[in-house]
Design a protein around this motif. Structure first.
Motif, PDB file in Angstrom:
ATOM      1  N   GLY A 248       0.943  -1.247   0.001  1.00  0.00           N
ATOM      2  CA  GLY A 248      -0.004   0.175  -0.009  1.00  0.00           C
ATOM      3  C   GLY A 248       0.679   1.199  -0.114  1.00  0.00           C
ATOM      4  O   GLY A 248       2.010   1.199   0.017  1.00  0.00           O
ATOM      5  N   TYR A 249       0.224   2.221  -0.063  1.00  0.00           N
ATOM      6  CA  TYR A 249       1.019   3.770  -0.106  1.00  0.00           C
ATOM      7  C   TYR A 249       0.099   4.687   1.090  1.00  0.00           C
ATOM      8  O   TYR A 249      -1.122   4.668   1.021  1.00  0.00           O
ATOM      9  N   GLU A 250       1.112   5.395   1.524  1.00  0.00           N
ATOM     10  CA  GLU A 250       0.723   6.289   2.492  1.00  0.00           C
ATOM     11  C   GLU A 250       0.179   7.553   1.629  1.00  0.00           C
ATOM     12  O   GLU A 250       0.926   7.919   0.407  1.00  0.00           O
ATOM     13  N   VAL A 251      -0.932   8.331   1.747  1.00  0.00           N
ATOM     14  CA  VAL A 251      -1.354   9.485   0.816  1.00  0.00           C
ATOM     15  C   VAL A 251      -1.807  10.478   1.743  1.00  0.00           C
ATOM     16  O   VAL A 251      -1.939  10.311   2.885  1.00  0.00           O
ATOM     17  N   THR A 252      -2.063  11.519   1.070  1.00  0.00           N
ATOM     18  CA  THR A 252      -2.500  12.649   1.527  1.00  0.00           C
ATOM     19  C   THR A 252      -4.018  12.938   1.009  1.00  0.00           C
ATOM     20  O   THR A 252      -4.159  12.691  -0.222  1.00  0.00           O
ATOM     21  N   LEU A 253      -4.761  13.507   1.976  1.00  0.00           N
ATOM     22  CA  LEU A 253      -6.285  13.727   1.495  1.00  0.00           C
ATOM     23  C   LEU A 253      -6.731  15.176   1.329  1.00  0.00           C
ATOM     24  O   LEU A 253      -6.212  15.901   2.273  1.00  0.00           O
ATOM     25  N   PRO A 254      -7.517  15.480   0.316  1.00  0.00           N
ATOM     26  CA  PRO A 254      -7.849  16.817   0.107  1.00  0.00           C
ATOM     27  C   PRO A 254      -9.067  17.090   1.164  1.00  0.00           C
ATOM     28  O   PRO A 254      -9.550  16.243   1.879  1.00  0.00           O
ATOM     29  N   ALA A 255      -8.942  18.112   1.876  1.00  0.00           N
ATOM     30  CA  ALA A 255      -9.889  18.584   2.715  1.00  0.00           C
ATOM     31  C   ALA A 255     -11.342  18.892   2.208  1.00  0.00           C
ATOM     32  O   ALA A 255     -11.429  19.355   0.963  1.00  0.00           O
ATOM     33  N   GLY A 256     -12.235  18.662   2.861  1.00  0.00           N
ATOM     34  CA  GLY A 256     -13.499  18.989   2.747  1.00  0.00           C
ATOM     35  C   GLY A 256     -14.209  18.033   1.715  1.00  0.00           C
ATOM     36  O   GLY A 256     -15.342  18.578   1.164  1.00  0.00           O
ATOM     37  N   ARG A 257     -13.954  16.768   1.759  1.00  0.00           N
ATOM     38  CA  ARG A 257     -14.785  15.889   0.772  1.00  0.00           C
ATOM     39  C   ARG A 257     -14.815  14.508   1.290  1.00  0.00           C
ATOM     40  O   ARG A 257     -13.948  14.090   1.975  1.00  0.00           O
ATOM     41  N   LYS A 258     -15.803  13.802   0.777  1.00  0.00           N
ATOM     42  CA  LYS A 258     -16.132  12.534   1.285  1.00  0.00           C
ATOM     43  C   LYS A 258     -15.462  11.573   0.065  1.00  0.00           C
ATOM     44  O   LYS A 258     -15.379  12.037  -1.040  1.00  0.00           O
ATOM     45  N   PHE A 259     -15.325  10.357   0.604  1.00  0.00           N
ATOM     46  CA  PHE A 259     -14.368   9.445  -0.476  1.00  0.00           C
ATOM     47  C   PHE A 259     -15.428   8.243  -0.642  1.00  0.00           C
ATOM     48  O   PHE A 259     -15.982   7.650   0.304  1.00  0.00           O
ATOM     49  N   PRO A 260     -15.585   7.376  -1.879  1.00  0.00           N
ATOM     50  CA  PRO A 260     -16.008   6.521  -2.115  1.00  0.00           C
ATOM     51  C   PRO A 260     -15.651   5.380  -1.387  1.00  0.00           C
ATOM     52  O   PRO A 260     -14.503   5.302  -0.946  1.00  0.00           O
ATOM     53  N   ALA A 261     -16.344   4.305  -1.122  1.00  0.00           N
ATOM     54  CA  ALA A 261     -16.043   3.079  -0.345  1.00  0.00           C
ATOM     55  C   ALA A 261     -15.714   2.075  -1.356  1.00  0.00           C
ATOM     56  O   ALA A 261     -15.895   2.407  -2.530  1.00  0.00           O
ATOM     57  N   GLY A 262     -14.848   1.112  -0.881  1.00  0.00           N
ATOM     58  CA  GLY A 262     -14.506   0.035  -2.030  1.00  0.00           C
ATOM     59  C   GLY A 262     -13.156   0.388  -2.666  1.00  0.00           C
ATOM     60  O   GLY A 262     -12.548   1.313  -2.531  1.00  0.00           O
ATOM     61  N   SER A 263     -13.033  -0.667  -3.620  1.00  0.00           N
ATOM     62  CA  SER A 263     -11.653  -0.435  -4.596  1.00  0.00           C
ATOM     63  C   SER A 263     -11.795   0.294  -5.828  1.00  0.00           C
ATOM     64  O   SER A 263     -12.880   0.195  -6.673  1.00  0.00           O
ATOM     65  N   MET A 264     -10.873   1.173  -6.406  1.00  0.00           N
ATOM     66  CA  MET A 264     -10.971   1.633  -7.646  1.00  0.00           C
ATOM     67  C   MET A 264      -9.298   1.924  -8.206  1.00  0.00           C
ATOM     68  O   MET A 264      -8.625   1.905  -7.200  1.00  0.00           O
ATOM     69  N   SER A 265      -9.118   2.452  -9.316  1.00  0.00           N
ATOM     70  CA  SER A 265      -7.694   2.696  -9.670  1.00  0.00           C
ATOM     71  C   SER A 265      -6.993   3.523  -8.899  1.00  0.00           C
ATOM     72  O   SER A 265      -7.565   4.703  -8.588  1.00  0.00           O
TER      73      SER A 265
END
Length: 410
Positions: A248-265
């Motif tokens: 896996g990869y450590e990532v940074t998240l943009p503020a103020g938004r929700k993210f989809p559940a599950g897997s995608m590219s």
């Protein structure tokens, strides 16, 4: 004296002596042991019907006459709380486990080379699992941890209703290990629940994945590090490990938004602002991944690839698989986390945690090992000191507590 009269007198004496002994024993002990021995005797037919030799069964139980009370105590009083993320990771991914992992990588390099070639599993992941499971084999030297596997599983099979089905299945598997000759009954040791060897396999998993890597004719995960690491590699390979790919990869998240559940590219994650830490590119943007935030959005975030979920086949917990991945990366020399865990205190180094335990011991609050691992005994000692010193009683292994201990020692 007539023989019949003598016999009657001896019988009366034996009855009185037996009653006296029973009065000296803890309530229920004699009955419990008799019940356990009856269970052992009756379970023999079940084991034989599943392919265990009667001779092997009798030899395995030759010196086992009672249950193991330590096993029942541990089974009854397993912690019911969920440790915060920082607590779990700080005790597992730290300077000492990283340094020993690197030492083991050098020491066992020829075997790790062979295991990687044969199974395609990353050596650093195997070293991290070894650390997580047995502290690189150190727990196998501890009599207070290691138990007789046959006795442990028989105890659970007889006396623990929640685990009896599991324990009986594992007991039959353990007896078949003895029957095959990989280990003898005097050395078949494991945890209270029957996890065995350097890489802590339960008997049925051992049967499915054990490997004789060193070629001596025995699959000895207790004494052969090559066998133990190859057995772990075999489990991962057979459950879909992808050679040459990360977990896996450590990532940074943009503020103020929700993210989809599950897997995608990874390309799709990147398109919505989930980018790799340190502004590094993803090597293969077509690879699918799933977002995990084990410490909430303020803590580290990760995009998990296929190999993360393969590690979970070893232990089906996100924290476990993340700890294996982070420790593996640290042993390999990759950089640490960009975004650290949310600790409500100033973190101590491994050596400072040892100093904390030593100072608590010197003050009479702690009587455990100075191992730098902050478990329940260390936390209880910290709380006791904090109460005495008029500090908030949170039990955290903080720089604030260590400084207070240092000052009060002057």
């Amino acid at each position: 004296m007539p023989a019949r009269t003598a016999a009657k007198r001896l019988a009366r004496m034996a009855t009185v002596a037996g009653l006296s002994m029973a009065l000296l024993m803890p309530a229920g002990t004699a009955f419990a042991d008799a019940g356990f021995r009856h269970w052992v005797k009756s379970f023999r037919a079940t084991a034989v019907s599943h392919g265990v030799s009667g001779r092997v069964y009798d030899a395995a139980f030759r010196n086992i006459t009672d249950i193991d009370p330590v096993v029942l105590e541990k089974a009854r009083y397993q912690p019911e709380f969920t440790a915060p993320a920082w607590d779990y990771f700080d005790n597992r991914v730290q300077e000492h486990s990283i340094a020993v992992g690197r030492e083991m990588a050098r020491k066992w390099k020829p075997w790790l080379d062979r295991i990687e070639r044969r199974f395609g599993v990353d050596r650093y992941v195997l070293l991290a699992i070894w650390s997580m499971e047995s502290n690189y084999g150190e727990i196998l030297k501890r009599d207070d941890v290691m138990r007789n596997v046959v006795r442990s599983l028989a105890t659970l099979g007889y006396a623990d209703k929640r685990r009896s089905k599991f324990a009986r299945t594992q007991l039959i598997a353990a007896l078949k290990i003895l029957q095959r000759g990989d280990i003898d009954e005097s050395h078949l040791s494991g945890s209270w629940a029957g996890a065995m060897g350097h890489t802590q396999f339960i008997p049925t998993s051992y049967q499915a994945y054990a490997v004789d890597m060193d070629g001596n004719g025995r699959r000895d995960i207790w004494n052969s590090v090559p066998d133990a690491l190859a057995t772990a590699a075999n489990l991962l390979q057979k459950n879909g490990w992808r050679t040459g790919e990360t977990w896996g990869y450590e990532v940074t998240l943009p503020a103020g938004r929700k993210f989809p559940a599950g897997s995608m590219s990874l390309a799709k994650w990147e398109s919505i602002g989930v980018v790799r830490a340190r502004d590094k590119p993803y090597p293969d943007r077509s690879m699918n991944a799933e977002l995990k935030v084990p410490d909430g959005r303020k803590g580290p975030a990760f995009l998990m690839t296929k190999n993360f979920f393969v590690i979970k086949r070893y232990n089906n917990a996100d924290k476990y698989a993340i700890a294996v991945g982070l420790l593996a990366d640290a042993i390999a020399g990759y950089g640490g986390l960009v975004n650290d865990w949310n600790r409500p205190f100033t973190k101590l180094s491994f050596e400072q945690k040892q100093e904390l335990q030593q100072r608590l011991s010197a003050r009479g609050y702690y009587d455990g090992k100075f191992d730098g691992k902050i478990g329940q005994a260390s936390k209880a000692a910290i709380v006791s000191f904090q109460a005495k010193a008029g500090l908030p009683q949170d039990g955290h292994p903080s720089m604030e507590v260590l400084e207070s201990l240092r000052q009060t020692a002057r």
